[in-house]
Design an enzyme around this catalytic site. Structure first.
Site, PDB file in Angstrom:
ATOM      1  N   GLN A 182       0.831  -1.212   0.000  1.00 42.26           N
ATOM      2  CA  GLN A 182       0.000   0.000   0.000  1.00 42.26           C
ATOM      3  C   GLN A 182       0.863   1.259   0.000  1.00 42.26           C
ATOM      4  O   GLN A 182       0.612   2.204  -0.755  1.00 42.26           O
ATOM      5  CB  GLN A 182      -0.921   0.002   1.229  1.00 42.26           C
ATOM      6  CG  GLN A 182      -1.975  -1.101   1.228  1.00 42.26           C
ATOM      7  CD  GLN A 182      -2.778  -1.097   2.527  1.00 42.26           C
ATOM      8  OE1 GLN A 182      -3.161  -0.043   3.027  1.00 42.26           O
ATOM      9  NE2 GLN A 182      -3.033  -2.281   3.062  1.00 42.26           N
TER      10      GLN A 182
ATOM     11  N   CYS B 112      38.218 -17.904 -19.935  1.00 37.20           N
ATOM     12  CA  CYS B 112      38.930 -16.627 -19.912  1.00 37.20           C
ATOM     13  C   CYS B 112      40.159 -16.692 -18.996  1.00 37.20           C
ATOM     14  O   CYS B 112      41.181 -17.230 -19.387  1.00 37.20           O
ATOM     15  CB  CYS B 112      37.986 -15.493 -19.518  1.00 37.20           C
ATOM     16  SG  CYS B 112      38.651 -13.840 -19.859  1.00 37.20           S
TER      17      CYS B 112
ATOM     18  N   HIS C  80      34.016 -16.175 -23.454  1.00 31.42           N
ATOM     19  CA  HIS C  80      33.038 -16.529 -22.421  1.00 31.42           C
ATOM     20  C   HIS C  80      31.829 -17.195 -23.069  1.00 31.42           C
ATOM     21  O   HIS C  80      30.829 -16.525 -23.377  1.00 31.42           O
ATOM     22  CB  HIS C  80      32.584 -15.286 -21.661  1.00 31.42           C
ATOM     23  CG  HIS C  80      33.604 -14.683 -20.762  1.00 31.42           C
ATOM     24  ND1 HIS C  80      33.702 -14.997 -19.423  1.00 31.42           N
ATOM     25  CD2 HIS C  80      34.589 -13.787 -21.007  1.00 31.42           C
ATOM     26  CE1 HIS C  80      34.697 -14.309 -18.878  1.00 31.42           C
ATOM     27  NE2 HIS C  80      35.252 -13.572 -19.827  1.00 31.42           N
TER      28      HIS C  80
ATOM     29  N   GLU D  89      29.557 -18.848 -21.800  1.00 31.02           N
ATOM     30  CA  GLU D  89      28.367 -18.790 -20.936  1.00 31.02           C
ATOM     31  C   GLU D  89      27.425 -17.659 -21.306  1.00 31.02           C
ATOM     32  O   GLU D  89      26.212 -17.735 -21.049  1.00 31.02           O
ATOM     33  CB  GLU D  89      28.781 -18.678 -19.464  1.00 31.02           C
ATOM     34  CG  GLU D  89      29.434 -17.374 -19.042  1.00 31.02           C
ATOM     35  CD  GLU D  89      30.937 -17.351 -19.186  1.00 31.02           C
ATOM     36  OE1 GLU D  89      31.585 -16.539 -18.499  1.00 31.02           O
ATOM     37  OE2 GLU D  89      31.467 -18.136 -19.994  1.00 31.02           O
TER      38      GLU D  89
END
Length: 541
Positions: A192, A381, A507, A509
């Site tokens: 709220q 890396c 990298h 990922e």
């Protein structure tokens, strides 16, 4: 263009980014082309110089932009590549406005927050949206409503709403609904007050997503609806999920997409999340399990390695395999060499990216253990560079071999500063960044994993393998199986006599997706799933 704006209230860390990414995923599943923008109110121009302990990992985009980790979630959930323009920071906005003032673009006017800063913000939002040619743009406002640094951005959204029209902008407010242990009741007061702050800024949420431990009950929904002046069906529950990829499924079950498309006056095609559901089922109910020793120096903060964790998860889900991460503190391993034996509990060793001397020797010990014990190894890396150092020391016999980053006067600088970095003084945005092409040697393991001759992966580094040592290293059994287009920079390494020993200067990922796992990670998981290896380590399969 339709805009979906996500704000957060009460406290940071509630999961606005995952909520925004999940909304993008379910809209994409309905056939809409979706893009995303993350607004970060900090004064940094980008996230490149931030400490991971403060802000989690630095995610690298295809154009080299160093950004907040939420951009990584957007890419993974939307399966789309974004650019640095998709990350708007206070630093970028103010720098642009000041440069325009200095060049006389404002024609002698007094430069103010309104309209100059707010106009700059709106222009950037519209430019990104237009370039993307998407149907819907999701905008996440970082920080919490009430933060002083976020005020110009919220004012910009208020103006954008008025200028674009009611059916083209929808505001979603993510807020905390805590449960007090004493009374066991879901409390709506924080929500709220947060909505009240929004309304004082001229913004009224069209939808509220309540972050809570358990699903919002009917009474709580009714109370939020009454006090925040929105329909009950526009109050949604974002209760704790077992995995972040489950969140889109939670929200879709509550028919959040129906409210979105109705408000934005869009068609409402059938949902299509079956493939996503299958991958989530594989994550939550795998057939088997592996354990990975992740050797790093930020092991107390998982967000520092978020993309690595997610890439591992993607590969494991592809194989219907669970995984456990054994967090291995590199500095502890450095100071206590005898603890290297604990690595035998793992099915594989992963050394992620990083910088600096602290913990480097501990990582080298872990790499040596993986090499000598035929344990699957993946180095990313800095992990790639340290694998070269370990091999030079312990196989070639180059005593004191090191990186000039770690020891300037090393007698054998097998890792050295990139030539173009030698005159660089500024730290921000000056590394070798973003997408670069790597040429893979035919017949090598990494070539088989990718199934192609050339790959495009993202980089973030200043140092590389010293060309003076390449032939000597290769002659001793470590092959550089990937190089840049000119053949000068070493991008991948592997040891052919090892069952799985791979390092990448890039990298991988950052480009891994739940639907499209990264090939090096998939190969790493496959190697750990070797039946003989698992029987020996865990007794499974």
């Amino acid at each position: 263009m339709k805009y979906v704006v996500v704000t957060g209230g009460v406290m940071s860390g509630l999961g606005k980014g995952i909520t925004a990414a999940s909304l993008g995923r379910i809209l994409k599943s309905r056939g809409f082309d979706v893009t995303a923008i993350k607004i970060d109110p900090y004064l940094n121009v980008d996230a490149g110089t931030m400490n991971p302990f403060q802000h989690g990992e630095v995610f690298v985009l295809k154009d080299g932009g160093e950004v907040d980790l939420d951009l990584g979630n957007y890419e993974r959930f939307l399966n789309k590549e974004l650019t640095s323009e998709h990350n708007i920071t206070t630093g970028k906005v103010y720098r642009s406005v000041i440069e325009k003032e200095r060049s006389g673009e404002y024609l002698g006017k007094t430069v103010q927050i309104i309209p100059h800063i707010t106009d700059e913000i709106k222009n950037r939002i519209r430019e990104v949206s237009d370039k993307s040619e998407s149907d819907i743009c999701i905008i996440e406002i970082g920080g919490t409503v009430g933060d002083i640094e976020g005020m110009p951005f919220l004012e910009s959204i208020r103006q954008l709403h008025n200028e674009e029209g009611e059916n083209n902008v929808i505001l979603i407010h993510v807020t905390l609904v805590p449960i007090l242990d004493v009374v066991g009741e879901q409390k709506t007061k924080p929500t709220q007050h947060s909505v009240k702050e929004l309304r004082e800024l001229g913004l009224h949420p069209d939808m509220i997503v309540g972050r809570c431990e358990e699903p919002l009950n009917n009474k709580t929904r009714e109370k939020i609806s009454l006090f925040c002046d929105i329909p009950k069906e526009a109050v949604f529950s974002a209760h704790d999920a077992r995995d972040i990829y489950e969140v889109p499924l939670y929200l879709e079950k509550e028919n959040i997409t129906d409210i979105l498309v109705n408000h934005l006056d869009l068609s409402n095609p059938e949902r299509n999340l079956e493939d996503w559901q299958k991958k989530v089922d594989n994550i939550l109910e795998p057939d088997k399990k592996i354990s990975v020793s992740l050797v790093g120096k930020y092991t107390e903060l998982e967000d520092a390695y978020m993309s690595v964790i997610e890439a591992l998860k993607h590969a494991a889900a592809e194989k219907n395999c669970g995984y456990e991460i054994i967090w291995t503190d590199a500095e502890n391993l450095e100071n206590n060499p005898e603890k290297v034996k604990k690595l035998e509990k793992a099915d594989g060793i992963l050394v992620p990216g990083g910088f600096g001397e602290r913990g480097a020797e501990g990582k080298i010990r872990a790499i040596k253990y993986a090499r000598e014990n035929q344990l699957p190894f993946l180095g990313l890396c800095f992990g790639f560079q340290l694998a070269v150092i370990e091999f030079a020391r312990n196989v070639l016999g180059l005593e004191g071999a090191n990186s000039t980053e770690l020891e300037e006067e090393t007698p054998h600088p097998v890792i050295d500063l990139l030539p173009e970095q030698k005159e660089v003084d500024d730290m921000g945005g000056t590394m070798r960044l973003g997408n670069q092409i790597t040429v893979l040697e035919e017949g090598t393991l990494v070539h088989r994993l990718y199934g192609k001759d050339k790959v495009k992966e993202r980089h973030r580094h200043r140092y590389e393998v010293n060309p003076n040592y390449i032939e000597e290293i290769k002659d001793s059994g470590l092959n550089f199986s990937g190089r840049d287009l000119e053949g000068r920079r070493m991008e991948c390494l592997e040891i052919p006599s090892h069952n799985f020993f791979i390092g990448t200067q890039f990298h991988p990922e950052f480009r891994s997706r739940l639907e499209e796992p990264s090939p090096p990670f998939l190969g790493f998981v496959n190697a750990m799933l070797d039946e003989e290896n698992l029987d020996k380590k865990t007794g499974e399969i």
